[in-house]
Scaffold this active site. Structure first.
Site, PDB file in Angstrom:
ATOM      1  N   SER A 124     -82.117   8.722  53.921  1.00  0.00           N
ATOM      2  CA  SER A 124     -82.748   9.009  52.630  1.00  0.00           C
ATOM      3  C   SER A 124     -82.045   8.245  51.523  1.00  0.00           C
ATOM      4  O   SER A 124     -80.817   8.022  51.582  1.00  0.00           O
ATOM      5  CB  SER A 124     -82.633  10.512  52.372  1.00  0.00           C
ATOM      6  OG  SER A 124     -82.969  10.804  51.036  1.00  0.00           O
ATOM      7  N   TYR A 148     -77.274  18.400  51.785  1.00  0.00           N
ATOM      8  CA  TYR A 148     -78.308  17.647  52.511  1.00  0.00           C
ATOM      9  C   TYR A 148     -77.947  16.161  52.539  1.00  0.00           C
ATOM     10  O   TYR A 148     -77.927  15.526  53.592  1.00  0.00           O
ATOM     11  CB  TYR A 148     -79.676  17.860  51.853  1.00  0.00           C
ATOM     12  CG  TYR A 148     -80.729  16.874  52.316  1.00  0.00           C
ATOM     13  CD1 TYR A 148     -81.192  16.887  53.626  1.00  0.00           C
ATOM     14  CD2 TYR A 148     -81.243  15.909  51.443  1.00  0.00           C
ATOM     15  CE1 TYR A 148     -82.143  15.973  54.054  1.00  0.00           C
ATOM     16  CE2 TYR A 148     -82.205  14.999  51.855  1.00  0.00           C
ATOM     17  CZ  TYR A 148     -82.654  15.031  53.166  1.00  0.00           C
ATOM     18  OH  TYR A 148     -83.588  14.116  53.583  1.00  0.00           O
ATOM     19  N   LYS A 152     -76.795  13.550  55.702  1.00  0.00           N
ATOM     20  CA  LYS A 152     -77.403  12.254  56.042  1.00  0.00           C
ATOM     21  C   LYS A 152     -76.332  11.159  56.080  1.00  0.00           C
ATOM     22  O   LYS A 152     -76.333  10.294  56.961  1.00  0.00           O
ATOM     23  CB  LYS A 152     -78.482  11.886  55.018  1.00  0.00           C
ATOM     24  CG  LYS A 152     -79.730  12.737  55.104  1.00  0.00           C
ATOM     25  CD  LYS A 152     -80.544  12.397  56.335  1.00  0.00           C
ATOM     26  CE  LYS A 152     -81.705  13.334  56.545  1.00  0.00           C
ATOM     27  NZ  LYS A 152     -82.372  13.198  57.839  1.00  0.00           N
TER      28      LYS A 152
HETATM   29  P1  NAD Z   1     -90.622  17.847  58.299  1.00  0.00           P
HETATM   30  O1  NAD Z   1     -89.875  19.107  58.076  1.00  0.00           O
HETATM   31  O2  NAD Z   1     -92.078  17.833  58.037  1.00  0.00           O
HETATM   32  O3  NAD Z   1     -90.384  17.334  59.794  1.00  0.00           O
HETATM   33  C1  NAD Z   1     -89.193  17.562  60.485  1.00  0.00           C
HETATM   34  C2  NAD Z   1     -89.547  18.100  61.851  1.00  0.00           C
HETATM   35  O4  NAD Z   1     -88.330  18.329  62.573  1.00  0.00           O
HETATM   36  C3  NAD Z   1     -90.289  19.429  61.799  1.00  0.00           C
HETATM   37  O5  NAD Z   1     -91.441  19.348  62.607  1.00  0.00           O
HETATM   38  C4  NAD Z   1     -89.289  20.442  62.336  1.00  0.00           C
HETATM   39  O6  NAD Z   1     -89.935  21.494  63.041  1.00  0.00           O
HETATM   40  C5  NAD Z   1     -88.422  19.577  63.235  1.00  0.00           C
HETATM   41  N1  NAD Z   1     -87.049  20.041  63.413  1.00  0.00           N
HETATM   42  C6  NAD Z   1     -86.169  20.450  62.467  1.00  0.00           C
HETATM   43  N2  NAD Z   1     -84.999  20.767  63.030  1.00  0.00           N
HETATM   44  C7  NAD Z   1     -85.132  20.549  64.361  1.00  0.00           C
HETATM   45  C8  NAD Z   1     -84.261  20.689  65.475  1.00  0.00           C
HETATM   46  N3  NAD Z   1     -83.008  21.154  65.326  1.00  0.00           N
HETATM   47  N4  NAD Z   1     -84.721  20.369  66.706  1.00  0.00           N
HETATM   48  C9  NAD Z   1     -85.996  19.921  66.861  1.00  0.00           C
HETATM   49  N5  NAD Z   1     -86.857  19.773  65.856  1.00  0.00           N
HETATM   50  C10 NAD Z   1     -86.431  20.080  64.609  1.00  0.00           C
HETATM   51  O7  NAD Z   1     -89.874  16.729  57.454  1.00  0.00           O
HETATM   52  P2  NAD Z   1     -90.324  15.232  57.148  1.00  0.00           P
HETATM   53  O8  NAD Z   1     -90.673  15.154  55.707  1.00  0.00           O
HETATM   54  O9  NAD Z   1     -91.286  14.749  58.157  1.00  0.00           O
HETATM   55  O10 NAD Z   1     -88.919  14.503  57.300  1.00  0.00           O
HETATM   56  C11 NAD Z   1     -88.552  13.860  58.506  1.00  0.00           C
HETATM   57  C12 NAD Z   1     -87.157  13.293  58.355  1.00  0.00           C
HETATM   58  O11 NAD Z   1     -87.130  12.391  57.259  1.00  0.00           O
HETATM   59  C13 NAD Z   1     -86.080  14.348  58.056  1.00  0.00           C
HETATM   60  O12 NAD Z   1     -84.927  14.013  58.774  1.00  0.00           O
HETATM   61  C14 NAD Z   1     -85.848  14.215  56.563  1.00  0.00           C
HETATM   62  O13 NAD Z   1     -84.547  14.583  56.195  1.00  0.00           O
HETATM   63  C15 NAD Z   1     -86.082  12.722  56.370  1.00  0.00           C
HETATM   64  N6  NAD Z   1     -86.494  12.407  54.979  1.00  0.00           N
HETATM   65  C16 NAD Z   1     -87.620  12.994  54.482  1.00  0.00           C
HETATM   66  C17 NAD Z   1     -87.992  12.719  53.159  1.00  0.00           C
HETATM   67  C18 NAD Z   1     -89.221  13.369  52.565  1.00  0.00           C
HETATM   68  O14 NAD Z   1     -89.392  13.314  51.346  1.00  0.00           O
HETATM   69  N7  NAD Z   1     -90.116  13.963  53.339  1.00  0.00           N
HETATM   70  C19 NAD Z   1     -87.228  11.840  52.379  1.00  0.00           C
HETATM   71  C20 NAD Z   1     -86.096  11.239  52.940  1.00  0.00           C
HETATM   72  C21 NAD Z   1     -85.748  11.529  54.261  1.00  0.00           C
HETATM   73  C1  UD1 Z   2     -85.898  15.147  46.160  1.00  0.00           C
HETATM   74  C2  UD1 Z   2     -84.472  15.355  46.580  1.00  0.00           C
HETATM   75  C3  UD1 Z   2     -84.068  14.233  47.524  1.00  0.00           C
HETATM   76  C4  UD1 Z   2     -85.023  14.184  48.705  1.00  0.00           C
HETATM   77  C5  UD1 Z   2     -86.440  14.011  48.177  1.00  0.00           C
HETATM   78  C6  UD1 Z   2     -87.464  14.019  49.261  1.00  0.00           C
HETATM   79  C7  UD1 Z   2     -83.394  16.525  44.714  1.00  0.00           C
HETATM   80  C8  UD1 Z   2     -82.384  16.427  43.592  1.00  0.00           C
HETATM   81  N1  UD1 Z   2     -83.614  15.382  45.407  1.00  0.00           N
HETATM   82  O1  UD1 Z   2     -85.977  13.897  45.486  1.00  0.00           O
HETATM   83  O2  UD1 Z   2     -82.766  14.455  47.988  1.00  0.00           O
HETATM   84  O3  UD1 Z   2     -84.693  13.107  49.567  1.00  0.00           O
HETATM   85  O4  UD1 Z   2     -86.742  15.095  47.276  1.00  0.00           O
HETATM   86  O5  UD1 Z   2     -87.541  15.255  49.880  1.00  0.00           O
HETATM   87  O6  UD1 Z   2     -83.957  17.583  44.965  1.00  0.00           O
HETATM   88  N2  UD1 Z   2     -90.497  17.076  39.431  1.00  0.00           N
HETATM   89  C9  UD1 Z   2     -91.049  17.830  38.415  1.00  0.00           C
HETATM   90  N3  UD1 Z   2     -91.592  19.035  38.721  1.00  0.00           N
HETATM   91  C10 UD1 Z   2     -91.615  19.536  39.997  1.00  0.00           C
HETATM   92  C11 UD1 Z   2     -91.048  18.749  41.041  1.00  0.00           C
HETATM   93  C12 UD1 Z   2     -90.491  17.530  40.706  1.00  0.00           C
HETATM   94  O7  UD1 Z   2     -91.037  17.417  37.247  1.00  0.00           O
HETATM   95  O8  UD1 Z   2     -92.112  20.648  40.216  1.00  0.00           O
HETATM   96  C13 UD1 Z   2     -89.941  15.749  39.095  1.00  0.00           C
HETATM   97  C14 UD1 Z   2     -88.463  15.594  39.414  1.00  0.00           C
HETATM   98  O9  UD1 Z   2     -87.670  15.996  38.325  1.00  0.00           O
HETATM   99  C15 UD1 Z   2     -88.381  14.091  39.714  1.00  0.00           C
HETATM  100  C16 UD1 Z   2     -89.749  13.760  40.320  1.00  0.00           C
HETATM  101  O10 UD1 Z   2     -90.623  14.812  39.903  1.00  0.00           O
HETATM  102  O11 UD1 Z   2     -88.244  13.355  38.515  1.00  0.00           O
HETATM  103  C17 UD1 Z   2     -89.739  13.710  41.838  1.00  0.00           C
HETATM  104  O12 UD1 Z   2     -89.166  14.927  42.332  1.00  0.00           O
HETATM  105  P1  UD1 Z   2     -89.160  15.278  43.896  1.00  0.00           P
HETATM  106  O13 UD1 Z   2     -90.516  15.079  44.477  1.00  0.00           O
HETATM  107  O14 UD1 Z   2     -88.557  16.639  44.041  1.00  0.00           O
HETATM  108  O15 UD1 Z   2     -88.224  14.173  44.539  1.00  0.00           O
HETATM  109  P2  UD1 Z   2     -86.720  13.744  44.160  1.00  0.00           P
HETATM  110  O16 UD1 Z   2     -86.114  14.647  43.160  1.00  0.00           O
HETATM  111  O17 UD1 Z   2     -86.743  12.299  43.819  1.00  0.00           O
END
Ligand code: NAD
Ligand code: UD1
Length: 336
Positions: A124, A148, A152
């Site tokens: 991330s 978190y 990572k």
């Molecule tokens: P998500 O929660 O939708 O998917 C994660 C999946 O992993 C889920 O289906 C959950 O059931 C499964 N899981 C969790 N713990 C587990 C375990 N111990 N064993 C087996 N399965 C397990 O999340 P996502 O948004 O698809 O994210 C996927 C990956 O990307 C994560 O590692 C997350 O940290 C990373 N990531 C996501 C975002 C985002 O904004 N969605 C941003 C940066 C990084």
């Molecule tokens: C957040 C996490 C980041 C994670 C990412 C994806 C924090 C500080 N960071 O990023 O670690 O990888 O989500 O899961 O939580 N916002 C509003 N109102 C809302 C929600 C968000 O104004 O109800 C604004 C936030 O202040 C930000 C932008 O929208 O400026 C995006 O927010 P968000 O979607 O939560 O992502 P990040 O904060 O960038």
């Protein structure tokens, strides 16, 4: 090629499964369903014309992982499984270190035991912490600011050490910026439990009337309109980035550990996202500007030059299209 997707039933993993399966890879989903539903598999079957294999299991179960890697002759792993809510990680840090760090340790142990050494890891942009300069490139110092993010970073460092210890490993850590949107079918997407933490799913629920209004966290940042700026990337672009990373790991020069930003390189403010969503949905998104959210930064966006040069990958979907797909999914998922 047979590819194991841990967390493959989740938001990003399910989209990667579509991209991989559609070009002929065999995908094996491995998930404990802690943050997803098994019926995603039947929806994937509607998109793909066949249901991918789902093994219900935990990544901390090294035995079951090893058995799965052998049974399906897996050649590479994409590791999506993990916990991802920043606030929850502050309240329950051990759950985050256990799932994310121990989980990855168990996974790479199982892989090593089975001779599988190609790994794409879901990292991330949060590993960068407060930006010292923009756009963020992969050389930017890392400094995670919550459990978190630190989980990572620990995993990235563990994988880097592993690659130094054994030259056969090929590891790509993909640092996602802000993934949003959904598959064009409207059959899979992000479906958070409870109140959404992230902007796009919250806006989508306001647009349907499920929530009254959006709280915009901060209107006095040093940004063009005072609201936070982020690099939103469409989830299918992200899925393509995984395919590009997998192809890269097959190259002769890919041994070792690599980090790549996956973003568009363009930042959008919260108000811009609201306006784009209103255009996409034809709905009103009422909002009020409230205090800043602790831990938020003013602006964060990627340099994706490295991914373009080395992976040959570039994001193509623009903000309006991201909102259109998020809206389509929001309308479908309400009926699931
Ligand atoms: P998500 O929660 O939708 O998917 C994660 C999946 O992993 C889920 O289906 C959950 O059931 C499964 N899981 C969790 N713990 C587990 C375990 N111990 N064993 C087996 N399965 C397990 O999340 P996502 O948004 O698809 O994210 C996927 C990956 O990307 C994560 O590692 C997350 O940290 C990373 N990531 C996501 C975002 C985002 O904004 N969605 C941003 C940066 C990084
Ligand atoms: C957040 C996490 C980041 C994670 C990412 C994806 C924090 C500080 N960071 O990023 O670690 O990888 O989500 O899961 O939580 N916002 C509003 N109102 C809302 C929600 C968000 O104004 O109800 C604004 C936030 O202040 C930000 C932008 O929208 O400026 C995006 O927010 P968000 O979607 O939560 O992502 P990040 O904060 O960038």
């Amino acid at each position: 090629m047979s590819i194991l997707l841990t967390g493959g039933v989740g938001y990003i993993g399910s989209h990667a499964a579509v991209t991989l399966a559609q070009i002929g890879h065999k995908v094996v989903l491995y998930d404990n369903l802690s943050n997803s539903r098994a019926d995603v598999v039947s929806r994937l079957a509607r998109i793909l014309g066949h249901a991918p294999v789902l093994i219900e299991g935990d990544v901390r179960d090294t035995e079951l992982l090893a058995q799965t890697l052998r049974t399906y002759s897996v050649s590479a792993v994409m590791h999506f499984a993990g916990l991802k809510a920043v606030g929850e990680s502050v309240a329950q840090p051990l759950a985050y270190y256990d799932n994310n760090v121990t989980g990855t340790q168990c996974l790479v142990r199982a892989m090593r035991r089975c001779g599988v050494r190609k790994l794409v890891f879901s990292s991330s942009a949060t590993v960068y912490g407060e930006p010292q300069y923009l756009p963020l490139d992969e050389k930017h110092p890392t400094h995670a600011v919550n459990p978190y993010g630190r989980s990572k970073l620990h995993v990235e460092e563990m994988l880097s050490d592993l690659a130094v210890s054994d030259a056969d490993w090929r590891i790509a850590c993909l640092r996602y910026f802000n993934p949003v949107g959904a598959h064009s079918s409207g059959l899979i997407g992000e479906d958070p439990n409870g109140t959404p933490n992230n902007l796009m799913p919250y806006i989508a629920q306001v647009a349907t009337g499920r929530r009254d209004r959006l709280s915009v966290f901060g209107g006095d940042y040093d940004t063009p309109d005072g609201t936070g700026v982020r690099d939103y990337i469409h989830v299918t672009d992200l899925a393509d980035g995984h395919l590009a990373a997998l192809n890269f790991l097959g190259r002769d020069d890919a041994a070792g550990w690599h980090a790549f930003n996956l973003g568009t390189g363009t930042g959008h403010s919260v108000l811009e996202v609201i306006q784009a969503f209103e255009r996409a949905s034809g709905m009103n998104v009422p909002y009020e500007i409230v205090a800043r959210r602790p831990g938020d930064v003013a602006s964060s966006y990627a340099s994706s030059d490295k991914a373009r040069q080395i992976l040959g990958w570039q994001a193509g979907v623009r903000l309006d299209e991201m909102c259109i797909s998020a809206w389509r999914w929001q309308q479908h998922c309400a009926q699931l």
